[in-house]
Design an enzyme around this catalytic site. Structure first.
Site, PDB file in Angstrom:
ATOM      1  N   LYS A  97       0.803  -1.227   0.000  1.00 48.36           N
ATOM      2  CA  LYS A  97       0.000   0.000   0.000  1.00 48.36           C
ATOM      3  C   LYS A  97       0.840   1.283   0.000  1.00 48.36           C
ATOM      4  O   LYS A  97       0.377   2.309  -0.482  1.00 48.36           O
ATOM      5  CB  LYS A  97      -0.962   0.009   1.199  1.00 48.36           C
ATOM      6  CG  LYS A  97      -2.154  -0.928   1.023  1.00 48.36           C
ATOM      7  CD  LYS A  97      -3.127  -0.773   2.187  1.00 48.36           C
ATOM      8  CE  LYS A  97      -4.370  -1.611   1.984  1.00 48.36           C
ATOM      9  NZ  LYS A  97      -5.419  -1.319   2.951  1.00 48.36           N
TER      10      LYS A  97
ATOM     11  N   ASP B 281     -10.439   3.211   1.620  1.00 51.36           N
ATOM     12  CA  ASP B 281     -10.670   2.611   2.943  1.00 51.36           C
ATOM     13  C   ASP B 281     -11.439   3.542   3.891  1.00 51.36           C
ATOM     14  O   ASP B 281     -12.269   3.083   4.684  1.00 51.36           O
ATOM     15  CB  ASP B 281      -9.342   2.212   3.606  1.00 51.36           C
ATOM     16  CG  ASP B 281      -8.805   0.891   3.089  1.00 51.36           C
ATOM     17  OD1 ASP B 281      -9.599   0.080   2.572  1.00 51.36           O
ATOM     18  OD2 ASP B 281      -7.586   0.665   3.193  1.00 51.36           O
TER      19      ASP B 281
END
Ligand SMILES: NC(=O)c1ccc[n+]([C@@H]2O[C@H](COP(=O)([O-])OP(=O)(O)OC[C@H]3O[C@@H](n4cnc5c(N)ncnc54)[C@H](OP(=O)(O)O)[C@@H]3O)[C@@H](O)[C@H]2O)c1
Length: 287
Positions: free
Chosen positions: A68, A105
């Site tokens: 990420k 997210d």
């Protein structure tokens, strides 16, 4: 017929990812030309593997552990403000061969909380943990308009660094239950309580009765924290909602269609989790 839009979740390991179940369900539901796979990439090969996938015509990726942050250096098309602030990219959109990075997210968590049906004031949110997921949660809680956000983490310095980035409060673990007294929402963002990890050991009785208890761990769906909170009559939100809602926003970015969460999808996910658990148990007993 249109050529299928090729998409994948990339990570290491990635075999247990539920993302293929979610996106394949929506591709089928909306009768779209697309395919979504889980592709494992060895960490040292990230750059060359992405280049190969682009050559094969991939148009988007979900990015999971451990890429990420590393993927950010490969985003030659830019990174949006949300991903920059969170410090991680979980969704890539490929346009004209360039990688555009974003992070869905925070939306996933906020949407999950909003749509859970739980009622709560936005006065005080208490966040346990200060890892990658916590950054997205704190960003999401800020966007939702929480007046006060407190981060409590095993490693205080990590919590303090994050608190500075987001202009919120960090407290040492010794002050956890003092902070819990005023929490409207509690979120566990640590990996504690996840299958194969130690329990969180949090006493829910230290929270006000109206506090909404959220866990972003979703294996198991009902962690000990959520089980205790539910048994005590408190409102709970499982981590599966965040997973599905972050996926909705990624799907929108790739297909220009905003899909819905549904009972059918929840059943498919729980079925898949059940299968994965059985396989893991069989493997363990064979070893
Ligand atoms: N529902 C969803 O869509 C979703 C999305 C992302 C992540 N997750 C889940 O969220 C969890 C965290 O992910 P992440 O990416 O943020 O991981 P991470 O960056 O590795 O952070 C882990 C966090 O857990 C804490 N922790 C780990 N072991 C601990 C222990 N033994 N005692 C106390 N604290 C401990 C760490 O504290 P220290 O700083 O002290 O090490 C840190 O705050 C994982 O279970 C992941 O599966 C769910």
């Amino acid at each position: 017929m249109d050529e299928a839009i090729k998409l994948a979740v990339i990570g290491y390991p990635v075999g247990q990812s539920l993302s293929p179940v979610i996106h394949s369900h929506w591709i089928e539901q909306h009768d779209l030309a697309g395919e979504y796979k889980a592709i494992e990439i060895t960490p040292s090969n990230l750059k060359s593997s992405i280049a190969k996938l682009l050559d094969k015509g991939y148009r988007g990726f979900n990015v999971t552990i451990p890429f990420k942050q590393d993927i950010m250096d490969l985003c030659d098309g830019g990174i949006d403000d949300t991903a920059r602030m969170i410090g991680a990219v979980n969704t890539i959109i490929v346009k004209d061969g360039r990688l555009h990075g974003t992070n869905t997210d925070a939306f996933g968590f906020s949407e999950s909380l909003k749509l859970s049906g739980a009622s709560f004031a936005k006065t005080h949110a208490l966040v346990l943990g200060a890892g990658g997921a916590a950054r997205a949660i704190v960003y999401g809680l800020k966007q939702m308009g929480f007046k006060k956000i407190t981060i409590v983490n095993r490693t205080l310095t990590t919590a303090q660094e994050m608190a500075e980035d987001f202009a919120v409060e960090a407290l040492p673990i010794e002050e956890l239950y003092a902070a819990a007294k005023t929490a409207d929402v509690l979120v566990n963002t640590t990996s504690l309580g996840m299958e194969g990890q130690p329990e969180l050991n949090f006493d829910v009785q230290q929270l006000p009765q109206h506090c909404v208890v959220c866990d972003i761990v979703y294996k198991p769906l009902y962690t000990q924290l959520l089980t205790d909170a539910r048994a005590s009559g408190r409102q709970t939100v499982t981590g599966l909602g965040m997973l599905v809602h972050q996926a909705r926003l990624s799907f929108l970015k790739w297909f220009d269609v905003m899909p819905d969460d549904s009972t059918e999808l929840q059943h498919k996910l729980q079925q898949k989790m059940h299968e994965q658990k059985e396989q893991a148990e069989q493997k363990e007993s064979a070893a």
